[in-house]
Motif scaffolding. Structure first.
Motif, PDB file in Angstrom:
ATOM      1  N   ASN A 128       3.735   1.554  -1.415  1.00 43.94           N
ATOM      2  CA  ASN A 128       4.217   1.729  -2.788  1.00 43.94           C
ATOM      3  C   ASN A 128       3.136   2.349  -3.683  1.00 43.94           C
ATOM      4  O   ASN A 128       3.433   3.193  -4.535  1.00 43.94           O
ATOM      5  CB  ASN A 128       4.652   0.383  -3.367  1.00 43.94           C
ATOM      6  N   GLU A 129       1.875   1.924  -3.478  1.00 44.41           N
ATOM      7  CA  GLU A 129       0.785   2.503  -4.258  1.00 44.41           C
ATOM      8  C   GLU A 129       0.661   4.000  -3.984  1.00 44.41           C
ATOM      9  O   GLU A 129       0.481   4.807  -4.911  1.00 44.41           O
ATOM     10  CB  GLU A 129      -0.533   1.808  -3.901  1.00 44.41           C
TER      11      GLU A 129
ATOM     12  N   HIS B 116       3.720   5.861  -5.608  1.00 40.83           N
ATOM     13  CA  HIS B 116       3.611   5.989  -7.060  1.00 40.83           C
ATOM     14  C   HIS B 116       2.480   6.946  -7.433  1.00 40.83           C
ATOM     15  O   HIS B 116       2.588   7.707  -8.410  1.00 40.83           O
ATOM     16  CB  HIS B 116       3.378   4.621  -7.695  1.00 40.83           C
ATOM     17  N   GLY B 117       1.393   6.915  -6.648  1.00 41.79           N
ATOM     18  CA  GLY B 117       0.287   7.822  -6.913  1.00 41.79           C
ATOM     19  C   GLY B 117       0.677   9.266  -6.714  1.00 41.79           C
ATOM     20  O   GLY B 117       0.355  10.138  -7.535  1.00 41.79           O
TER      21      GLY B 117
ATOM     22  N   ASP C 210      -9.200   5.717  -6.122  1.00 38.82           N
ATOM     23  CA  ASP C 210      -8.626   5.522  -4.784  1.00 38.82           C
ATOM     24  C   ASP C 210      -8.909   6.777  -3.960  1.00 38.82           C
ATOM     25  O   ASP C 210      -8.361   7.848  -4.243  1.00 38.82           O
ATOM     26  CB  ASP C 210      -7.112   5.295  -4.913  1.00 38.82           C
TER      27      ASP C 210
ATOM     28  N   ARG D 118       0.832  -1.202   0.000  1.00 33.66           N
ATOM     29  CA  ARG D 118       0.000   0.000   0.000  1.00 33.66           C
ATOM     30  C   ARG D 118       0.868   1.253   0.000  1.00 33.66           C
ATOM     31  O   ARG D 118       0.547   2.252  -0.664  1.00 33.66           O
ATOM     32  CB  ARG D 118      -0.904  -0.007   1.241  1.00 33.66           C
TER      33      ARG D 118
ATOM     34  N   ASN E 273      -2.596   4.461   5.783  1.00 34.71           N
ATOM     35  CA  ASN E 273      -2.640   3.172   5.097  1.00 34.71           C
ATOM     36  C   ASN E 273      -3.331   2.111   5.943  1.00 34.71           C
ATOM     37  O   ASN E 273      -3.236   0.918   5.659  1.00 34.71           O
ATOM     38  CB  ASN E 273      -1.229   2.708   4.717  1.00 34.71           C
TER      39      ASN E 273
ATOM     40  N   TRP F 142      -3.280   8.812 -12.714  1.00 33.58           N
ATOM     41  CA  TRP F 142      -3.231   8.126 -11.428  1.00 33.58           C
ATOM     42  C   TRP F 142      -4.600   7.526 -11.138  1.00 33.58           C
ATOM     43  O   TRP F 142      -5.575   7.817 -11.841  1.00 33.58           O
ATOM     44  CB  TRP F 142      -2.811   9.080 -10.303  1.00 33.58           C
ATOM     45  N   ASN F 143      -4.696   6.684 -10.140  1.00 36.82           N
ATOM     46  CA  ASN F 143      -5.937   5.968  -9.836  1.00 36.82           C
ATOM     47  C   ASN F 143      -6.936   6.886  -9.136  1.00 36.82           C
ATOM     48  O   ASN F 143      -6.919   7.012  -7.910  1.00 36.82           O
ATOM     49  CB  ASN F 143      -5.632   4.741  -8.971  1.00 36.82           C
TER      50      ASN F 143
END
Length: 291
Positions: free
Chosen positions: A121-122, A125-126, A140, A119, A237, A136-137
């Motif tokens: 890392n997500e 990167h985001g 989320d 999480r 997180n 980006w997502n």
């Protein structure tokens, strides 16, 4: 396990700042393939350890307690089968069934840790994609909240994901972001991290920081003129509800953390038996070779 050794996660850099995370296999059937760079390789090539490698041995009481808690919970929630029951004095005397059972318990205990790392890392990167203006997502909710924070607080980006070196400390690393902030003068180094949050009546929801967060930032700032101010951008997180905290540090905080880092590096060098030497000729040659 010795946290200063190469049990995993150690990174090294060339003295000019280029990552040297991998080394080609020299012989055998896999000759030419890449493998993780080890301390032995670093000694041969006079590489610098990364800041995160040096900090692996730094005491993390809260994190260690959390990891132990996961192990206890895994053992409680997964009772041993009959053929693995009974006392165990040591792994050397454990039966094959007991070793298989304990391996499964270890996997269960590490599951939350691995999920938290994934999480993180997500989130990282985001945040990078948002600052770069890339896709980006947007499904989320945590990244949606992060995008809103960045839009309201970041006035400009100087650079992202840059490798940096401190020749005095003989340490290198890769900082997340160097930015200009709204209503906060000067240059700022940001490090974004996924963290658990805790609630108090006085402060509401706050991230659970670690000493190493500031030490890492102080290192990054030490590689730049000024030095710049530093701050962590924490993203929860451990909950479905988006939570973000901007944690800035004073110049006095930075100076104190940098002094602590000097001792941490000395301990790493002592425990690893390796103190790289600065090679000015190699640095100059590499710089002259760049276009």
């Amino acid at each position: 396990m010795n946290p200063f050794r190469d049990e995993g996660g150690s990174h090294y850099y060339r003295q000019t700042g280029e990552p040297a995370y991998e080394t080609p296999i020299a012989t055998g059937a896999r000759k030419g393939e890449m493998r993780p760079t080890t301390l032995r390789d670093a000694r041969k090539e006079n590489l610098f350890p990364s800041i995160t490698t040096c900090l692996k041995g730094y005491p993390k009481a809260a994190l260690d307690a959390w990891i132990l808690e996961q192990a206890v919970l895994a053992r409680h929630n997964y009772a041993p089968p009959d053929d693995a029951a009974g006392p165990i004095e040591s792994m050397a005397t454990a039966t094959e069934a007991q070793k298989i059972y304990l391996g499964h318990v270890k996997t269960l205990a590490n599951a939350k840790r691995d999920a938290a790392a994934a999480r993180g890392n997500e989130i990282h990167h985001g945040a990078e994609a948002i600052l770069k203006g890339e896709t980006w997502n947007d499904q989320d909710p945590h990244l949606v909240a992060l995008n809103e924070w960045i839009g309201n607080n970041v006035a400009g980006v100087y650079f992202l994901e840059r490798s940096v070196v401190n020749l005095e400390l003989k340490v290198a690393g890769r900082l997340d972001a160097c930015v200009e902030l709204v209503d906060r003068p000067g240059v700022w180094v940001l490090d974004y991290k996924g963290r658990g949050f805790a609630h108090t009546k006085r402060h509401g929801w706050r991230a659970k920081p670690r000493k190493t967060d500031l030490i890492q930032l102080a290192f990054y700032a030490s590689t730049m003129d000024g030095p710049p101010r530093v701050a962590n951008l924490y993203v929860a997180n451990d909950s479905d509800e988006p939570r973000i905290e901007f944690k800035e540090y004073t110049p006095e905080d930075q100076a104190e953390a940098l002094e602590a880092l000097r001792h941490v590096v000395k301990v790493w060098q002592y425990e690893s038996g390796y103190a790289p030497q600065v090679d000015p000729d190699a640095i100059l040659e590499a710089m002259e070779a760049k276009p």
